[in-house]
Design an enzyme around this catalytic site. Sequence first.
Site, PDB file in Angstrom:
ATOM      1  N   GLU A 106       0.850  -1.193   0.000  1.00 18.47           N
ATOM      2  CA  GLU A 106       0.000   0.000   0.000  1.00 18.47           C
ATOM      3  C   GLU A 106       0.884   1.241   0.000  1.00 18.47           C
ATOM      4  O   GLU A 106       2.032   1.191   0.463  1.00 18.47           O
ATOM      5  CB  GLU A 106      -0.902   0.008   1.246  1.00 18.47           C
ATOM      6  CG  GLU A 106      -1.773  -1.223   1.383  1.00 18.47           C
ATOM      7  CD  GLU A 106      -2.319  -1.415   2.792  1.00 18.47           C
ATOM      8  OE1 GLU A 106      -3.087  -2.373   2.990  1.00 18.47           O
ATOM      9  OE2 GLU A 106      -1.968  -0.610   3.700  1.00 18.47           O
ATOM     10  N   HIS A 109      -2.111  -6.391  -4.383  1.00 17.34           N
ATOM     11  CA  HIS A 109      -2.522  -7.516  -3.553  1.00 17.34           C
ATOM     12  C   HIS A 109      -1.434  -8.592  -3.559  1.00 17.34           C
ATOM     13  O   HIS A 109      -0.627  -8.676  -4.486  1.00 17.34           O
ATOM     14  CB  HIS A 109      -3.840  -8.091  -4.059  1.00 17.34           C
ATOM     15  CG  HIS A 109      -4.981  -7.119  -4.004  1.00 17.34           C
ATOM     16  ND1 HIS A 109      -6.275  -7.502  -3.727  1.00 17.34           N
ATOM     17  CD2 HIS A 109      -5.036  -5.773  -4.189  1.00 17.34           C
ATOM     18  CE1 HIS A 109      -7.072  -6.449  -3.745  1.00 17.34           C
ATOM     19  NE2 HIS A 109      -6.333  -5.381  -4.032  1.00 17.34           N
ATOM     20  N   GLU A 161      -1.467 -11.799  -4.047  1.00 14.08           N
ATOM     21  CA  GLU A 161      -1.488 -12.712  -5.186  1.00 14.08           C
ATOM     22  C   GLU A 161      -0.935 -12.036  -6.439  1.00 14.08           C
ATOM     23  O   GLU A 161      -0.180 -12.639  -7.203  1.00 14.08           O
ATOM     24  CB  GLU A 161      -2.924 -13.199  -5.452  1.00 14.08           C
ATOM     25  CG  GLU A 161      -3.513 -14.004  -4.305  1.00 14.08           C
ATOM     26  CD  GLU A 161      -4.295 -13.143  -3.313  1.00 14.08           C
ATOM     27  OE1 GLU A 161      -5.246 -13.669  -2.720  1.00 14.08           O
ATOM     28  OE2 GLU A 161      -3.952 -11.947  -3.129  1.00 14.08           O
TER      29      GLU A 161
END
Length: 294
Positions: free
Chosen positions: A91, A102, A104
């Site tokens: 982030e 994210h 993944e």
Amino acid sequence: MQARFHTSWAELPASLQFALEPILSAENFPAMLTAEQVKTVKNISGLDDDALAFALLPLATACALTPISHFNVGAIARGKSGNFYFGANMEFRGVPLQQTIHAEQCAVTHAWLRGETNLVAITVNYTPCGHCRQFMNELNSGSELHIHLPGRPPSTLGQYLPDSFGPTDLAITTLLMDPVNHGYTLAETDPLTQAALNAANHSHAPYSQSHSGVALETTNGKIYAGRYAENAAFNPSLPPLQAALILANITGENCASIRRAVLVEGHNAVTSQWDTTLATLNALGCSAVKRVTF
């Protein structure tokens, strides 16, 4: 060993510590295990592929950068090559939440940037959100990609994303992780610009043809390059800057240590990465940002 791994390391079984210590103590540990290293670690620890991926999750999670949510997620992408790649969520303060990466996405992109051409499984400590399921649906692994979660039997991406919309619905046959080279050239000889150009040449943008790449140079002189990864659903597309930041952060670089950056993209592309690239890099403290077009 990088300081960020210390807490997670202390919780690993002694046999796994013994097997991993020479790997994680390497000065330039790349947050991945080669197929040969995976084989060695399995032999020493007695773990199989699935168990080893779960055991590595705390180390991957330690790579998370979460100044907003403080919610750390880790992932391990397993390549057809036998390599294991770390991933974690990232982030950034001062920019829209859409710039978030994210876990993944991080693990998949990390594998792609390291030259992996196909994934067989991804292990994650929390269930993949819809955004990530759609992102992974772009892969050449297709719906057969195996997803492993703690306390659940393995399932395929197709089971997590039934009746999916993907590249084939738009008659796209070149998928994410398929080898490509778009053949763009530039007269500039600057190594950072050439790194961004190389990334653009290997980017995945079959919907807009807006191929692009970003290269970052840190204060220690290292260069990290990232490629654009477009998605059939458009919004889950991963910008090239995020890909470059993935490679920098996952290998232990401070994302606030970027000295200069170059974006390479088409001069008349239907979409441009420039505004969001500039804004995000400015938020990270980098003002020496250049746009070069082919």
